[in-house]
Design a protein around this motif. Structure first.
Motif, PDB file in Angstrom:
ATOM      1  N   MET A  86       1.217  -1.302  -0.172  1.00  0.00           N
ATOM      2  CA  MET A  86       0.034  -0.373   0.143  1.00  0.00           C
ATOM      3  C   MET A  86       1.037   1.701  -0.015  1.00  0.00           C
ATOM      4  O   MET A  86       1.859   1.044   1.551  1.00  0.00           O
ATOM      5  CB  MET A  86      -0.944  -0.241   1.107  1.00  0.00           C
ATOM      6  CG  MET A  86      -1.890  -1.183   1.641  1.00  0.00           C
ATOM      7  SD  MET A  86      -2.550  -1.556   0.240  1.00  0.00           S
ATOM      8  CE  MET A  86      -3.391  -0.374  -0.488  1.00  0.00           C
ATOM      9  N   THR A  87       0.880   2.361  -1.276  1.00  0.00           N
ATOM     10  CA  THR A  87       1.697   3.508  -1.492  1.00  0.00           C
ATOM     11  C   THR A  87       0.431   3.930  -1.978  1.00  0.00           C
ATOM     12  O   THR A  87       0.214   3.425  -2.538  1.00  0.00           O
ATOM     13  CB  THR A  87       3.181   2.877  -1.766  1.00  0.00           C
ATOM     14  OG1 THR A  87       3.715   3.868  -1.700  1.00  0.00           O
ATOM     15  CG2 THR A  87       2.823   1.943  -3.418  1.00  0.00           C
ATOM     16  N   PRO A  88       0.794   5.599  -1.859  1.00  0.00           N
ATOM     17  CA  PRO A  88       0.435   6.372  -2.115  1.00  0.00           C
ATOM     18  C   PRO A  88       1.177   6.415  -3.353  1.00  0.00           C
ATOM     19  O   PRO A  88      -0.274   7.001  -5.073  1.00  0.00           O
ATOM     20  CB  PRO A  88       0.428   8.020  -1.501  1.00  0.00           C
ATOM     21  CG  PRO A  88       1.603   7.522  -0.679  1.00  0.00           C
ATOM     22  CD  PRO A  88       1.631   6.087  -0.630  1.00  0.00           C
ATOM     23  N   ILE A 130      -0.735  -0.804  -4.707  1.00  0.00           N
ATOM     24  CA  ILE A 130      -1.755   0.181  -4.147  1.00  0.00           C
ATOM     25  C   ILE A 130      -2.002   1.745  -4.070  1.00  0.00           C
ATOM     26  O   ILE A 130      -1.342   1.191  -2.603  1.00  0.00           O
ATOM     27  CB  ILE A 130      -2.934  -1.059  -4.131  1.00  0.00           C
ATOM     28  CG1 ILE A 130      -2.855  -2.363  -5.047  1.00  0.00           C
ATOM     29  CG2 ILE A 130      -4.307  -0.500  -3.854  1.00  0.00           C
ATOM     30  CD1 ILE A 130      -3.710  -3.372  -4.748  1.00  0.00           C
ATOM     31  N   SER A 131      -2.877   2.272  -3.890  1.00  0.00           N
ATOM     32  CA  SER A 131      -2.859   3.750  -3.817  1.00  0.00           C
ATOM     33  C   SER A 131      -4.623   3.885  -3.930  1.00  0.00           C
ATOM     34  O   SER A 131      -4.882   3.198  -4.024  1.00  0.00           O
ATOM     35  CB  SER A 131      -1.992   4.737  -4.387  1.00  0.00           C
ATOM     36  OG  SER A 131      -2.655   5.665  -3.774  1.00  0.00           O
ATOM     37  N   ILE A 132      -4.821   4.434  -2.297  1.00  0.00           N
ATOM     38  CA  ILE A 132      -6.365   4.265  -2.300  1.00  0.00           C
ATOM     39  C   ILE A 132      -6.851   6.218  -2.467  1.00  0.00           C
ATOM     40  O   ILE A 132      -8.262   6.324  -2.556  1.00  0.00           O
ATOM     41  CB  ILE A 132      -6.885   3.926  -1.359  1.00  0.00           C
ATOM     42  CG1 ILE A 132      -6.431   5.181  -0.569  1.00  0.00           C
ATOM     43  CG2 ILE A 132      -6.747   2.353  -0.833  1.00  0.00           C
ATOM     44  CD1 ILE A 132      -7.501   5.314   1.050  1.00  0.00           C
ATOM     45  N   GLY A 133      -6.050   6.459  -3.469  1.00  0.00           N
ATOM     46  CA  GLY A 133      -6.002   7.727  -3.883  1.00  0.00           C
ATOM     47  C   GLY A 133      -5.530   9.050  -3.497  1.00  0.00           C
ATOM     48  O   GLY A 133      -3.560   8.603  -3.206  1.00  0.00           O
ATOM     49  N   TYR A 135      -3.537  11.083  -2.203  1.00  0.00           N
ATOM     50  CA  TYR A 135      -3.605  11.920  -0.882  1.00  0.00           C
ATOM     51  C   TYR A 135      -2.378  11.107  -0.358  1.00  0.00           C
ATOM     52  O   TYR A 135      -2.424   9.869  -0.477  1.00  0.00           O
ATOM     53  CB  TYR A 135      -3.976  12.200  -0.057  1.00  0.00           C
ATOM     54  CG  TYR A 135      -5.826  11.217   0.293  1.00  0.00           C
ATOM     55  CD1 TYR A 135      -6.822  11.138  -1.000  1.00  0.00           C
ATOM     56  CD2 TYR A 135      -5.149   9.794   0.871  1.00  0.00           C
ATOM     57  CE1 TYR A 135      -7.486  10.142  -1.344  1.00  0.00           C
ATOM     58  CE2 TYR A 135      -6.330   9.446   0.567  1.00  0.00           C
ATOM     59  CZ  TYR A 135      -7.317   8.939  -0.330  1.00  0.00           C
ATOM     60  OH  TYR A 135      -8.104   8.039  -0.249  1.00  0.00           O
ATOM     61  N   VAL A 136      -2.043  11.877   0.917  1.00  0.00           N
ATOM     62  CA  VAL A 136      -0.833  11.003   1.440  1.00  0.00           C
ATOM     63  C   VAL A 136      -2.053  10.580   3.078  1.00  0.00           C
ATOM     64  O   VAL A 136      -1.306  10.899   3.851  1.00  0.00           O
ATOM     65  CB  VAL A 136       0.184  11.909   1.704  1.00  0.00           C
ATOM     66  CG1 VAL A 136       1.504  10.970   2.523  1.00  0.00           C
ATOM     67  CG2 VAL A 136       1.511  11.439   0.578  1.00  0.00           C
ATOM     68  N   LEU A 137      -1.362   9.692   3.109  1.00  0.00           N
ATOM     69  CA  LEU A 137      -1.861   9.309   4.679  1.00  0.00           C
ATOM     70  C   LEU A 137      -1.122   8.699   5.976  1.00  0.00           C
ATOM     71  O   LEU A 137       0.220   8.863   5.173  1.00  0.00           O
ATOM     72  CB  LEU A 137      -2.860   7.721   4.643  1.00  0.00           C
ATOM     73  CG  LEU A 137      -3.706   7.805   3.721  1.00  0.00           C
ATOM     74  CD1 LEU A 137      -4.409   6.002   3.672  1.00  0.00           C
ATOM     75  CD2 LEU A 137      -5.411   8.694   4.807  1.00  0.00           C
ATOM     76  N   GLY A 139      -0.181   6.172   6.850  1.00  0.00           N
ATOM     77  CA  GLY A 139       0.534   4.461   6.894  1.00  0.00           C
ATOM     78  C   GLY A 139      -0.470   4.330   6.318  1.00  0.00           C
ATOM     79  O   GLY A 139      -1.425   4.468   5.978  1.00  0.00           O
ATOM     80  N   GLY A 140       0.425   2.996   6.165  1.00  0.00           N
ATOM     81  CA  GLY A 140      -0.908   1.465   5.212  1.00  0.00           C
ATOM     82  C   GLY A 140      -1.787   1.745   5.060  1.00  0.00           C
ATOM     83  O   GLY A 140      -2.469   1.028   4.882  1.00  0.00           O
ATOM     84  N   ALA A 143      -5.479   2.642   4.226  1.00  0.00           N
ATOM     85  CA  ALA A 143      -5.830   1.922   3.027  1.00  0.00           C
ATOM     86  C   ALA A 143      -5.508   0.128   2.476  1.00  0.00           C
ATOM     87  O   ALA A 143      -6.591  -0.292   2.168  1.00  0.00           O
ATOM     88  CB  ALA A 143      -4.129   2.635   2.009  1.00  0.00           C
TER      89      ALA A 143
HETATM   90  N1  ADE Z   1       0.301   5.129   2.147  1.00  0.00           N
HETATM   91  C1  ADE Z   1      -0.053   6.469   2.100  1.00  0.00           C
HETATM   92  N2  ADE Z   1      -1.050   7.185   1.900  1.00  0.00           N
HETATM   93  C2  ADE Z   1      -1.718   5.840   1.068  1.00  0.00           C
HETATM   94  C3  ADE Z   1      -2.565   6.084  -0.039  1.00  0.00           C
HETATM   95  N3  ADE Z   1      -3.230   7.010  -0.475  1.00  0.00           N
HETATM   96  N4  ADE Z   1      -3.112   4.929  -0.707  1.00  0.00           N
HETATM   97  C4  ADE Z   1      -2.577   3.917   0.340  1.00  0.00           C
HETATM   98  N5  ADE Z   1      -1.490   3.660   0.643  1.00  0.00           N
HETATM   99  C5  ADE Z   1      -1.015   4.379   1.696  1.00  0.00           C
END
Ligand code: ADE
Length: 224
Positions: A86-88, A130-133, A135-137, A139-140, A143
């Motif tokens: 999970m990553t932006p 995979i990114s869920i959008g 924007y930056v959270l 942590g994963g 997501a």
């Molecule tokens: N980790 C930080 N931001 C995320 C995002 N937008 N989607 C998936 N993982 C994330």
């Protein structure tokens, strides 16, 4: 289906995985979710999982050794269809990806933290990012919870009305039409006549029409 989640914050999943549809799916034996704390795989005396980044710069990076140890430990026990990170900067999660993943047997999901994971983790182990959008959270984990929810609800038997996942928004690249329930008249705001008359063909045509209208207004990109 079996899902293994690798995280430094397993507690974050207690809420979403222990209620409602995700809980019922596990209780019915349709899905097993296993949480793995990456700190348990650190050989460091302080159980550290992160370190400073080479080349300098703010933010810590998740070290490869604990992640590799956890992944290798799990891979020894079964084959995984996908190892997801999970990553932006991953590809944007869409319904089609959830549909595909819901047909798989064993999924592993790695949650990043801090500045992310050492690039070599991605090169050596990850099959899908995979990114869920956009924007930056922090942590994963959140997501990953979103991904798991979107996948599990598609497994046959999880939803009580099996057809209802098929009529969701996005399943036919259209947003879902509006829905109504009782009362038929709320302070002068009426339910559309066609729904009350109860003619099946008429209702289907109305729903299709509304779905197209709504998609044109709100998400014209889906119609391209
Ligand atoms: N980790 C930080 N931001 C995320 C995002 N937008 N989607 C998936 N993982 C994330």
């Amino acid at each position: 289906m079996r899902i293994d989640v690798l995280t430094v914050l397993p507690k974050l999943f207690e809420g979403p995985f222990s209620d409602s549809i995700l809980k019922r799916a596990q209780d019915k034996g349709l899905v097993e979710i296993h949480l793995h704390n990456l700190r348990d795989f650190s050989t460091d005396k302080h159980k550290n999982v992160d370190d400073y980044q080479y080349g300098g710069g703010a933010g810590m990076v998740m070290r490869i050794e604990p992640i590799a140890a956890c992944i290798e430990h799990l891979k020894k026990q079964r084959d995984y269809d996908e190892i997801i990170y999970m990553t932006p900067d991953g590809s944007l999660l869409e319904q089609g990806v959830s549909n595909f993943l819901s047909t798989q047997q064993n999924l592993m999901i790695l949650c990043g933290h801090y500045k992310g994971v050492d690039e070599r983790v991605r090169q050596l182990f990850i099959t899908r990012e995979i990114s869920i959008g956009s924007y930056v959270l922090s942590g994963g984990e959140l997501a990953a919870a979103v991904l798991v929810d979107s996948v599990i609800r598609l497994i046959p038997g999880v939803l009580s009305d099996e057809t209802s996942a098929l009529t969701d928004s996005f399943q036919d690249r259209l947003l879902a039409p509006p829905v109504y329930t009782r009362p038929p008249d709320f302070m002068g705001h009426k339910v559309p006549e066609v729904l009350i008359r109860g003619n099946f063909n008429e209702i289907e045509a109305w729903r299709e029409d509304q779905a197209i209208k709504r998609t044109q207004e709100r998400r014209p990109d889906l119609l391209d």
